[in-house]
Design an enzyme around this catalytic site. Structure first.
Site, PDB file in Angstrom:
ATOM      1  N   HIS A 186       0.832  -1.208   0.000  1.00  0.00           N
ATOM      2  CA  HIS A 186       0.000   0.000   0.000  1.00  0.00           C
ATOM      3  C   HIS A 186       0.867   1.259   0.000  1.00  0.00           C
ATOM      4  CE1 HIS A 186      -3.277  -2.588   2.169  1.00  0.00           C
ATOM      5  NE2 HIS A 186      -3.005  -3.007   0.953  1.00  0.00           N
ATOM      6  N   HIS A 223      -9.110  -2.041  -4.995  1.00  0.00           N
ATOM      7  CA  HIS A 223      -8.038  -2.386  -4.062  1.00  0.00           C
ATOM      8  C   HIS A 223      -7.061  -3.377  -4.678  1.00  0.00           C
ATOM      9  CE1 HIS A 223      -5.878  -2.660  -0.323  1.00  0.00           C
ATOM     10  NE2 HIS A 223      -5.785  -3.960  -0.556  1.00  0.00           N
ATOM     11  N   ASP A 242      -3.061  -2.858  -5.006  1.00  0.00           N
ATOM     12  CA  ASP A 242      -2.027  -3.851  -4.698  1.00  0.00           C
ATOM     13  C   ASP A 242      -1.094  -4.063  -5.886  1.00  0.00           C
ATOM     14  OD1 ASP A 242      -2.796  -4.344  -2.098  1.00  0.00           O
ATOM     15  OD2 ASP A 242      -3.938  -6.157  -2.558  1.00  0.00           O
ATOM     16  N   HIS A 245      -0.725 -10.973  -4.903  1.00  0.00           N
ATOM     17  CA  HIS A 245       0.678 -10.634  -4.684  1.00  0.00           C
ATOM     18  C   HIS A 245       1.634 -11.616  -5.363  1.00  0.00           C
ATOM     19  CE1 HIS A 245      -0.665  -7.566  -2.007  1.00  0.00           C
ATOM     20  NE2 HIS A 245      -1.183  -8.421  -1.151  1.00  0.00           N
TER      21      HIS A 245
END
Length: 321
Positions: free
Chosen positions: A86, A244, A248, A271
């Protein structure tokens, strides 16, 4: 080059302090963002005041040691810093090229689960131009990664575009897509406020395992067993979930070491996929090249190829899918 809003590298005008708690430890964290010299990039400094030790960690993909619950950089024994995505998104998405991030814990403070608190901190002190031209990494040919049903691509593009699709078997989320050219203005307005999210059953499982101890409705969007949003205030964006995931992705791909000139596409990513995209990109020197911005006499930004196919190691130095 539509998104070259500033042809010079930037840093902060002065240092700024950000305090909060770690999302996994639940413990207090103090983070200081310091101005840094040109061509130093984003560097983390893990300080341990009790032991009187410091560990410098480069904010690049070579420093990544785990991507299971968040993006973690460092060394398993010497020290690490977790949940950096973030903050990385705020820095690169908002146009900060060089900064030293001093952290006194194993995590970056989670704040409200989005990037907005970091954006506010940057706005508090402002940015200043440095004398060196801004450097970019231009993708030259398609690069593709697939992990099960998660798929990612980096495509040549005259700018920086994020095209992210998520697909959840949950009526509250379902299939959502965010597809925009990423500029500082777009990042601040359309992405930076999007909070991390999860399911109550997963949060309870993480709590039992000793993780997510700092997670709460103040820093996460939580979906209950009835597939309804638990947070009393609801969503900040109608499609906050995919925004969001885009946040990321901006943060994870910032670990390239410079802004990518590319069209990034992902389906059901996370991720791990984002990290694997960088591994695949830099596995072959013919996939990419360095370019840098130059200023003409009319102060218009343009891009010149430089150091094509140079070694990224030499140039930069030592959420669950």
């Amino acid at each position: 080059m539509a998104n070259l809003l500033n042809a010079k590298q930037t840093t902060l005008r002065e240092r700024v302090v950000v305090s909060g708690v770690g999302v996994h430890s639940g413990k207090p964290v103090e983070m200081i963002l310091h101005p840094a010299d040109a061509n130093t990039g984003i560097t983390f400094l893990r300080t341990n005041r009790e032991k009187g030790t410091e560990l410098e960690i480069k904010g690049t993909y070579q420093s990544v040691i785990d991507t299971r619950l968040c993006t973690i950089i460092g060394h398993p024994e010497k020290g690490m810093i977790a949940t950096i995505e973030h903050l990385m998104a705020a820095l690169v998405g908002y146009g900060v090229d060089n900064v030293l991030v001093e952290v006194d814990a194993d995590e970056v403070p989670v704040m409200d689960g989005s990037s907005r608190a970091y954006i506010d901190a940057i706005d508090q002190v402002g940015l200043k131009d440095l004398s060196a031209p801004r450097r970019y990494i231009r993708v030259l040919k398609p690069v593709r990664v697939q992990n099960g049903d998660s798929v990612g691509e980096l495509l040549p593009h005259d700018g920086t575009r994020f095209d992210v699709t998520i697909d959840f078997d949950c009526e509250t989320i379902g299939v959502q897509t965010f597809n925009e050219e990423m500029t500082p203005a777009v990042f601040k307005r359309d992405v930076s406020l999007a909070r991390t999210f999860g399911f109550m059953s997963d949060v309870e499982r993480l709590w039992a395992a000793g993780y997510a101890l700092g997670s709460s409705l103040e820093n996460s969007v939580v979906i209950g067993d009835d597939q309804k949003i638990v947070n009393p205030d609801g969503l900040r964006y109608e499609d906050e979930f995919v925004r969001h995931k885009t946040l990321d992705a901006v943060g994870d791909l910032a670990l390239a070491g410079a802004q990518l000139l590319a069209h990034f596409r992902s389906y059901k990513g996370g991720h791990k996929l984002n990290f694997n995209m960088l591994e695949a990109l830099f596995a072959d020197d013919s996939n990419w090249e360095w370019v840098e911005a130059s200023i003409t006499k009319r102060n218009a930004a343009r891009v010149d190829v430089s150091h094509a196919n140079s070694s990224i190691q030499a140039a930069m130095g030592p959420e669950t899918n």
